[in-house]
Design a protein around this motif. Structure first.
Motif: not given
Length: 128
Positions: A44, A108-109, A111, A113-114
């Motif tokens: 990931e 907040k992520s 990985t 994402t977003g």
């Protein structure tokens, strides 16, 4: 849309240093924070570091604190990642990222994402 181009990757021996650069173009006025992620084959994507364009506040993954330094030159729309005391386990493709929501988007992520925009990646290989 922001376009991102990384450079500076390469092959280095363990204990050595590299400096990655990320040049941004396009709608850079909408950018609020920039950062770096890494990803290896079958793994990931992982957060490395991020920096706020306006305040210069930074955030780092625990694994790189004290060894990596993120910085930016807003006049040049360029972000940097100085990587010192590199280890074999730092070998990966490193991706530059940009988001209009600020440092929070990176925090907040784990990985990414977003995240709004990504570069094509630059390979970092550390020989042991």
């Amino acid at each position: 849309q922001v376009q991102l181009v990384e450079s500076g990757g390469g092959l280095v021996q363990a204990g050595g240093s590299l400096r990655l650069s990320c040049a941004a173009s396009g709608r850079t006025f909408s950018s609020s924070a920039m950062g770096w992620f890494r990803q290896g084959p079958g793994k990931e994507r992982e957060f490395v570091a991020a920096i706020s364009r306006s305040t210069g506040i930074t955030s780092y993954a625990d694994s790189v604190k004290g060894r990596f330094t993120i910085s930016r030159d807003n006049a040049k729309n360029t972000m940097y990642l100085q990587m010192n005391n590199l280890r074999h386990e730092n070998t990966d493709v490193y991706y530059c990222a940009d988001d209009s929501r600020g440092l929070y988007a990176f925090q907040k992520s784990a990985t990414g994402t977003g995240i709004g925009a990504w570069g094509q990646g630059t390979q970092v290989t550390v020989s042991s």
